[in-house]
Design an enzyme around this catalytic site. Sequence first.
Site, short mmCIF file in Angstrom:
data_model
loop_
_atom_site.label_atom_id
_atom_site.label_comp_id
_atom_site.label_asym_id
_atom_site.label_seq_id
_atom_site.Cartn_x
_atom_site.Cartn_y
_atom_site.Cartn_z
N HIS A 568 43.99 42.55 33.18
CA HIS A 568 45.19 42.57 32.33
C HIS A 568 44.92 43.19 30.96
O HIS A 568 45.20 42.58 29.93
CB HIS A 568 45.72 41.14 32.14
CG HIS A 568 46.06 40.45 33.42
ND1 HIS A 568 46.03 39.07 33.55
CD2 HIS A 568 46.44 40.93 34.63
CE1 HIS A 568 46.36 38.74 34.78
NE2 HIS A 568 46.61 39.85 35.45
N HIS A 611 50.72 37.27 33.96
CA HIS A 611 50.25 38.51 34.54
C HIS A 611 51.19 39.60 34.05
O HIS A 611 52.37 39.34 33.79
CB HIS A 611 50.21 38.41 36.06
CG HIS A 611 49.20 37.42 36.55
ND1 HIS A 611 48.22 37.73 37.46
CD2 HIS A 611 49.01 36.11 36.25
CE1 HIS A 611 47.47 36.66 37.70
NE2 HIS A 611 47.93 35.66 36.97
#
Length: 687
Positions: A568, A611
């Site tokens: 990420h 996310h």
Amino acid sequence: MWSKRLYLTIVASFFLHADARSHVPRPHHYARSLHARDYVTESTVGDSYDFIIAGGGLAGLVIASRLSEDPDTTVLVLEAGESGDAEKDSIDPPAGTYYNSLVGTSYDWQHRTTEQDKAGGRSLPWPRGKVLGGSTAINGMYYVRPSEIEVEAWKGMLDSNADAATWGWDNLLKAMKKSETFTPPTSDVQTTAKIQFEASSYGTNGPLHVTYPGFMYSVVGDWTPSLEAAGIGSAADPAGGKNFGGFVSTLSINPGNWTRSYSKSAYIDPLPPRKNLHILVSATVTRIVFGDKNTAGDHVASGVEFATSASGAKKVVKVNKEVIVTGGALGSPNVLMHSGVGPKDVLDAAGVPVVVDLPGVGQHLQDHLAAPVVWESKVETAGDIQTSGSDFSKQPATMSFVNSAIAYINASTLFGDSAELERRVAAALDSSVQTVPSKSNEVIEGYKAIYGASQKFLTQAVGQIELLLSINSPKAITIQAALQHPFSQGRVYIDSKSAFDPIVIDPQYFSHPADLAIMREGIKLARRIGQTEPMRSALGAETFPGPDVSTDGQIEDWLQGAVSTEFHPQATCSMLPKSLGGVVNAKLQVYGLANVRVADSSVFPLSFSAHLAAPTFGLAEEAADILKAFYKAPEPTNSDSFDPPSSPSETDEPDNNGASAILASSGTLVTMALAGMVTTAMASLFY
């Protein structure tokens, strides 16, 4: 005895990149021609387009699809990777992300970090999708939104004007809902996993499919009861801006055929042919070409240069309106810097002529770090069924299972006294500034601003650690702990004139000792959940890191050699005031450039407890609306709008899917010899 091979298998599959292999094209029925989507070749690409989109990943395809709704607007997408059509059997089945991964193939950029002094001196892999759809074609399909607190904090960092309101929670939620069609779980799946959700928090008519797996394992149903027994409540409506606590998350999966739903399958494949939308694959953007300045003194992009190989001829396509850079956290700063837009010292060292000295390009890099605790399993896992090779294991519903039982844990749960932790973090600011990999006052002030916002999260209902349950390995159950708000910031930068050379990635993992302390407490909490009923009954002996790693010091030493990225990365083209090292303003316009915008996960200046797919889909939808409003594009006609199925039974074609994105690059040269001493001096604050 813990086997290194078994550990690597579990970690690789858990972090969603098992089966690194050389790409061999598969000559089967999935290899389709490209003409249906108006793909073009190097010889048939047009001379000019209204909009040129540099990057065909998550955001790029969303924006291309939306802008080309106007038949009078011409759009070109340049994507360095292939279409992905030849690898549909790897991309489409959700569980393929564990068992038939494209990571390590030509569909993966195969990035690596520099050696990380505080992470065992290791160079860590950073997989990123090199294919139409970007990382949404190869990722874990989690569809998890950030919290309202985090999004509002981001908005609060922007200049106070009407444009900043665009990025508040209400607007971003509306944009995320616009992108999606939500389908509730089946009653069996919901009961087995004890799933809670609020349907009104999701969209009903968007291109991307959002739902839950078609098959569920009983041990997943032990997740939220175990958390509750350990004093961690459930999140009843995690999509509605309050994601603190435990829940089973939605995934970007098409329930009509149990296939991956990602940006290509959602926003491109279902479209009728559009002669105004051209997509060129295997085309690496080498630079943006600039002409004269406008009356405001900003450089005007006149075209985009690309090449199909490092040794191949370069070609320039003219742009009539704007260039939109959508390469992600690595690719977007890479494009800007090779175009002469970035920190002057980096560009000078790489031999790239400076167009705009913009110190923030590539800076403020933040990433989620993760590490697993692994136990032997006493119950059947998804990995067990997969390795059985049975007919049941190959069923689409069975292959739709993806780990998605997670929890976001705040600092008070981890430390008991989060106010004391915040005090220590505040006291460490002056020392931690010395780790900023830039001499620019703007970048340093930006570091302080991000640091201050993250510091406030320590006393709020915001996740500092994500716990994630994994059952995709045979005979093993894993609980991962992942850092969500790193105080360590790094950078990406170029060291070569060639856009085909790898970008340099230095996240400076654990350069701030608070990150190590927070992860240490996350590992301890993961173990506590594993020792709490009903989860405890499903677990055998802990095999990794094992009982020999028990004290705080032992856990911290182990972490430095065990952590890996959670995939990420963000913030390398931060949406911040230029005075804070920002790269784009609230309209996504690059400072100093008249007609270039960046619109992807690289613009998020604050790390989210989430996310990145869901907020990036929302950002891309909002970016398309900003551009349409600027050029006053008409609304799409009914005949050319998306019409997703109202129920799974209404579609059985494998082309209606959807999911998430990635990439990034850039930096500023600076001597970091002092950083190790500074970090050592700071460390005592966090033991």
